[in-house]
Design an enzyme around this catalytic site. Structure first.
Site, PDB file in Angstrom:
ATOM      1  N   PHE A 254       0.947  -1.173   0.096  1.00 35.91           N
ATOM      2  CA  PHE A 254      -0.052  -0.073   0.033  1.00 35.91           C
ATOM      3  C   PHE A 254       1.040   1.182   0.186  1.00 35.91           C
ATOM      4  O   PHE A 254       2.082   1.312   0.567  1.00 35.91           O
ATOM      5  CB  PHE A 254      -0.929  -0.141   1.363  1.00 35.91           C
ATOM      6  CG  PHE A 254      -2.018   0.857   1.392  1.00 35.91           C
ATOM      7  CD1 PHE A 254      -3.068   0.926   0.580  1.00 35.91           C
ATOM      8  CD2 PHE A 254      -1.897   2.007   1.970  1.00 35.91           C
ATOM      9  CE1 PHE A 254      -3.978   1.922   0.533  1.00 35.91           C
ATOM     10  CE2 PHE A 254      -2.784   3.416   2.151  1.00 35.91           C
ATOM     11  CZ  PHE A 254      -3.893   3.140   1.252  1.00 35.91           C
TER      12      PHE A 254
ATOM     13  N   THR B 284       1.608   3.835   1.608  1.00 35.73           N
ATOM     14  CA  THR B 284       2.164   4.339   2.887  1.00 35.73           C
ATOM     15  C   THR B 284       2.975   3.613   3.552  1.00 35.73           C
ATOM     16  O   THR B 284       3.603   3.766   4.592  1.00 35.73           O
ATOM     17  CB  THR B 284       1.046   4.741   3.923  1.00 35.73           C
ATOM     18  OG1 THR B 284       0.328   3.505   4.231  1.00 35.73           O
ATOM     19  CG2 THR B 284       0.122   5.679   3.352  1.00 35.73           C
ATOM     20  N   LYS B 285       3.193   2.400   2.870  1.00 33.16           N
ATOM     21  CA  LYS B 285       4.273   1.012   3.527  1.00 33.16           C
ATOM     22  C   LYS B 285       5.700   1.860   3.107  1.00 33.16           C
ATOM     23  O   LYS B 285       6.070   2.494   2.307  1.00 33.16           O
ATOM     24  CB  LYS B 285       3.937   0.014   3.080  1.00 33.16           C
ATOM     25  CG  LYS B 285       2.559  -0.769   3.296  1.00 33.16           C
ATOM     26  CD  LYS B 285       2.540  -0.634   5.080  1.00 33.16           C
ATOM     27  CE  LYS B 285       1.443  -1.711   5.253  1.00 33.16           C
ATOM     28  NZ  LYS B 285      -0.054  -1.217   5.163  1.00 33.16           N
ATOM     29  N   ASN B 286       6.554   1.152   4.144  1.00 32.62           N
ATOM     30  CA  ASN B 286       8.119   1.517   3.571  1.00 32.62           C
ATOM     31  C   ASN B 286       8.353   1.245   2.433  1.00 32.62           C
ATOM     32  O   ASN B 286       9.169   1.937   1.585  1.00 32.62           O
ATOM     33  CB  ASN B 286       8.805   0.687   4.734  1.00 32.62           C
ATOM     34  CG  ASN B 286       8.851   1.207   6.205  1.00 32.62           C
ATOM     35  OD1 ASN B 286       7.652   1.303   6.595  1.00 32.62           O
ATOM     36  ND2 ASN B 286       9.829   1.174   6.960  1.00 32.62           N
TER      37      ASN B 286
END
Length: 368
Positions: free
Chosen positions: A183, A185-187
């Site tokens: 997604f 917003t993940k790292n």
């Protein structure tokens, strides 16, 4: 100064030319589904995690659903997980017809309390889904030892933890399988939905590839009822570019977390706990305070973003009402849900911005 919880545009600008070139390469190829970018990404993620196989899917939720299905888990079965996580960790168990069973969390790391795990195992238990919350990996080897005694499968929910380590082993490399979310917003984030499953089980990987493509190995010949869960080529190409930077970005998050630990260490709040055997990646920097509402209002007033993770524990969600849990069922989880607050923590965050965030937080405790 306005400070977002995560600045995706700032990240994009650091690799803009490579990203644009990767996207244009896919458009020029006119291959958009199950193509060479996806296959290359699978190999690169497997190598990164230290596994034999990786199977790309449409999102992190599908990754869990397909893995549960591939293990034959369904109605009448129980799967153990944590109530302090994103809804999908337990939702997917219910989606395949199984029953989620919860274990309370450790008060320091906020991961599953492994001292309580074994007592939740019954004759109906078929799997355990430990979650590496906020990029803090838990001791999966210990989970595997417990699982081996009861002939259970272990699926690491590493949605927030790609690159995290425990005793020098990467998230995803220890369980029978592991799932990742990409997604945005993940790292390691795509520019849309994307997910991955990693495993050392070649038979499982083959089953997953069949399930993600309508249950067929040969086009138009369907061996099982499957799903449409394929990672598109544009997202795969983007993720391949980003993967090359992931170790550096994770180190950047650790550096920002260390600054917070130093600057906030004298205040009467709880900083993110760490297992000394783990190397977290700080997908989120989540502090805990019994004055959370005051902190949120002060940060909002200063135009600094923050967010609650998670406002309602899974066992008290309306969707799981039929499971019969009540307030007090998991007291550590419930307390965390009243106190946890994420503040900005990402590689592009400046020291000046961190000091401003700390100044606002300090002001709450000093009555300013």
């Amino acid at each position: 100064m306005k400070i977002p919880l995560l600045d995706l545009k700032a990240q994009y600008l650091t690799i803009k030319d490579e990203i644009n070139q990767a996207i244009m390469g896919v458009l020029d190829s006119s291959v958009y589904i199950l193509g060479p970018q996806m296959k290359a990404l699978e190999k690169e993620v497997a190598a990164f995690c230290g596994t034999e196989e990786a199977v790309a899917v449409a999102n992190g939720t599908d990754a869990l659903v397909l893995t549960l299905k591939a293990f034959g888990i369904g109605p009448g079965d129980e799967v153990i997980t944590t109530p302090f996580t994103f809804f999908a960790s337990a939702e997917t168990i219910a989606q395949v017809g199984a029953t989620p069973v919860f274990v309370d969390i450790d008060p320091v790391t906020l991961n599953m309390d492994l001292t309580q795990l074994e007592k939740k195992i019954t004759s109906r238990t078929k799997a355990i889904i430990p979650v590496h919350i906020f990029g803090q990996m838990l001791d999966v080897e210990r989970v595997m030892e417990i699982a081996a005694r009861h002939d259970l499968k272990v699926i690491e929910d590493a949605a927030q933890a790609i690159g995290a380590e425990y005793k020098s082993k990467k998230a995803g490399s220890i369980g029978h399988a592991a799932t990742f979310s990409f997604f945005p917003t993940k790292n390691l984030g795509a520019y849309g939905d994307a997910g991955m499953i990693v495993t050392n089980d070649k038979h499982l990987a083959s089953e997953l590839r069949m399930l993600r493509f309508h249950g067929c190995q040969v086009k138009y010949y369907h061996d099982k009822i499957g799903y449409n869960s394929r990672l598109d080529e544009i997202q795969a190409a983007i993720l391949r570019v980003k993967l090359r930077y992931l170790n550096g970005w994770n180190e950047g998050r650790r550096e920002k977390a260390a600054v917070y630990d130093e600057l906030l260490g004298q205040l009467p709040l709880t900083l993110p706990g760490r297992d000394p055997a783990g190397t977290p990646i700080y997908h989120l920097y989540v502090l805990r305070s019994d004055r959370r509402q005051e902190l949120m209002e002060a940060l909002k007033q200063a135009d600094i973003a923050c967010a609650i993770y998670y406002p309602v524990p899974l066992h008290l969600q309306k969707a799981f009402h039929d499971l019969g849990y009540k307030e007090g069922s998991f007291p550590i989880t419930e307390k965390a849900c009243t106190e946890a607050l994420a503040i900005p923590c990402y590689p592009e965050l400046s020291r000046t911005e961190q000091e401003e965030i700390v100044r606002v937080i300090e002001g709450v405790y000093r009555g300013k």
